[in-house]
Motif scaffolding. Structure first.
Motif, mmCIF file in Angstrom:
data_model
loop_
_atom_site.group_PDB
_atom_site.id
_atom_site.type_symbol
_atom_site.label_atom_id
_atom_site.label_comp_id
_atom_site.label_asym_id
_atom_site.label_seq_id
_atom_site.Cartn_x
_atom_site.Cartn_y
_atom_site.Cartn_z
ATOM 1 N N ARG A 111 27.740 -89.265 58.294
ATOM 2 C CA ARG A 111 27.275 -90.579 58.780
ATOM 3 C C ARG A 111 27.939 -91.707 57.999
ATOM 4 N N GLY A 112 28.025 -91.550 56.681
ATOM 5 C CA GLY A 112 28.697 -92.552 55.862
ATOM 6 C C GLY A 112 30.156 -92.685 56.242
ATOM 7 N N LEU A 113 30.800 -91.567 56.486
ATOM 8 C CA LEU A 113 32.208 -91.574 56.883
ATOM 9 C C LEU A 113 32.384 -92.310 58.208
ATOM 10 N N MET A 114 31.536 -91.998 59.176
ATOM 11 C CA MET A 114 31.648 -92.645 60.483
ATOM 12 C C MET A 114 31.370 -94.147 60.375
ATOM 13 N N ARG A 115 30.413 -94.526 59.560
ATOM 14 C CA ARG A 115 30.159 -95.961 59.369
ATOM 15 C C ARG A 115 31.355 -96.628 58.708
ATOM 16 N N GLY A 116 31.977 -95.927 57.758
ATOM 17 C CA GLY A 116 33.166 -96.450 57.114
ATOM 18 C C GLY A 116 34.334 -96.607 58.073
ATOM 19 N N LEU A 117 34.350 -95.824 59.127
ATOM 20 C CA LEU A 117 35.386 -95.931 60.160
ATOM 21 C C LEU A 117 35.052 -96.980 61.207
ATOM 22 N N ASP A 163 29.026 -98.245 64.442
ATOM 23 C CA ASP A 163 27.792 -98.955 64.086
ATOM 24 C C ASP A 163 26.518 -98.329 64.636
ATOM 25 N N GLU A 164 26.645 -97.360 65.519
ATOM 26 C CA GLU A 164 25.463 -96.767 66.132
ATOM 27 C C GLU A 164 24.987 -95.563 65.329
ATOM 28 N N GLU A 165 23.900 -94.955 65.787
ATOM 29 C CA GLU A 165 23.364 -93.751 65.139
ATOM 30 C C GLU A 165 24.387 -92.620 65.245
ATOM 31 N N VAL A 166 24.543 -91.885 64.162
ATOM 32 C CA VAL A 166 25.434 -90.723 64.134
ATOM 33 C C VAL A 166 24.545 -89.485 64.120
ATOM 34 N N PRO A 167 24.379 -88.841 65.274
ATOM 35 C CA PRO A 167 23.508 -87.669 65.321
ATOM 36 C C PRO A 167 24.206 -86.440 64.757
ATOM 37 N N SER A 168 23.416 -85.494 64.310
ATOM 38 C CA SER A 168 23.977 -84.205 63.926
ATOM 39 C C SER A 168 24.479 -83.541 65.196
ATOM 40 N N GLN A 185 32.512 -86.470 69.745
ATOM 41 C CA GLN A 185 33.769 -87.219 69.660
ATOM 42 C C GLN A 185 33.493 -88.703 69.413
ATOM 43 N N TYR A 186 34.307 -89.300 68.562
ATOM 44 C CA TYR A 186 34.263 -90.736 68.302
ATOM 45 C C TYR A 186 35.675 -91.271 68.518
ATOM 46 N N PRO A 234 38.413 -94.911 69.115
ATOM 47 C CA PRO A 234 38.593 -96.364 69.069
ATOM 48 C C PRO A 234 38.195 -96.963 70.418
ATOM 49 N N PRO A 235 37.695 -98.142 70.505
ATOM 50 C CA PRO A 235 37.626 -99.144 69.451
ATOM 51 C C PRO A 235 36.392 -99.039 68.561
ATOM 52 N N GLU A 236 35.505 -98.070 68.836
ATOM 53 C CA GLU A 236 34.304 -97.932 68.012
ATOM 54 C C GLU A 236 34.627 -97.424 66.603
ATOM 55 N N THR A 237 35.742 -96.719 66.449
ATOM 56 C CA THR A 237 36.175 -96.214 65.151
ATOM 57 C C THR A 237 37.644 -96.567 64.931
ATOM 58 N N ARG A 238 38.049 -96.581 63.676
ATOM 59 C CA ARG A 238 39.433 -96.918 63.328
ATOM 60 C C ARG A 238 40.418 -95.892 63.869
ATOM 61 N N LEU A 239 40.000 -94.629 63.936
ATOM 62 C CA LEU A 239 40.827 -93.565 64.494
ATOM 63 C C LEU A 239 39.916 -92.535 65.147
ATOM 64 N N PRO A 240 40.461 -91.731 66.064
ATOM 65 C CA PRO A 240 39.630 -90.716 66.716
ATOM 66 C C PRO A 240 39.158 -89.664 65.715
ATOM 67 N N VAL A 241 37.908 -89.244 65.865
ATOM 68 C CA VAL A 241 37.331 -88.226 64.984
ATOM 69 C C VAL A 241 36.493 -87.270 65.827
ATOM 70 N N ALA A 242 36.668 -85.979 65.564
ATOM 71 C CA ALA A 242 35.789 -84.954 66.135
ATOM 72 C C ALA A 242 34.859 -84.505 65.019
ATOM 73 N N HIS A 243 33.567 -84.743 65.176
ATOM 74 C CA HIS A 243 32.553 -84.296 64.219
ATOM 75 C C HIS A 243 31.951 -83.022 64.807
ATOM 76 N N VAL A 244 32.119 -81.923 64.100
ATOM 77 C CA VAL A 244 31.788 -80.607 64.622
ATOM 78 C C VAL A 244 30.739 -79.943 63.740
ATOM 79 N N ASP A 245 29.800 -79.274 64.366
ATOM 80 C CA ASP A 245 28.833 -78.444 63.650
ATOM 81 C C ASP A 245 28.962 -77.034 64.208
#
Length: 147
Positions: free
Chosen positions: A41-47, A50-55, A63-64, A66-77
């Protein structure tokens, strides 16, 4: 490194966001409640998200872009993945071509996948503190550790 609060965990994740690049792989290991999702969550906010980052436990891949993040990110569990053959269907290699990968429960990935990644292990010390240890592959030379 000892992390002594949720805010400190969020801040460390945000600091990692400053150096995250396309093609980066970050593995977050630890028991339930160790702080993996809080770090993410901290990483995504740093990118810039601004919204909730669910597990992504149930979605498996969140998937996250741009423009919501500085670069595309896949957050995987990968907690619910039992057969490593199922991982190929997630398209994680493709995600690394244009973005970064942040994975919780990374031990489900094939041997050698994390060799060039940043592997972060979080261990519960007390109710409020966590111990963070890491292994950083060559791609992280001169970028990690951060303070």
């Amino acid at each position: 490194m000892i992390i002594d609060s949720e805010k400190a965990m969020l801040d460390l994740g945000a600091n990692l966001a400053d150096i995250l690049q396309i093609g980066d792989k970050v593995a977050l290991s630890g028991t339930l409640g160790a702080g993996k999702t809080t770090f993410a969550r901290g990483l995504m906010r740093g990118l810039g998200f601004d919204e909730e980052v669910p597990s992504p436990t149930f979605a498996i891949v969140q998937q996250y872009e741009p423009p919501e993040t500085r670069l595309p990110v896949a957050h995987v569990d990968l907690y619910r993945i039992e057969d490593t053959g199922d991982i190929r269907e997630l398209g994680l290699g493709d995600a690394l071509e244009y973005g970064a990968l942040i994975a919780e429960w990374p031990d489900r990935m094939p041997d050698g996948f994390w060799d060039n990644g940043l592997q972060i292990k979080l261990e519960i010390e007390t109710e409020k503190t966590r111990r963070l240890t890491w292994t950083a592959g060559p791609a992280w030379k001169n970028r990690w550790p951060i303070t």
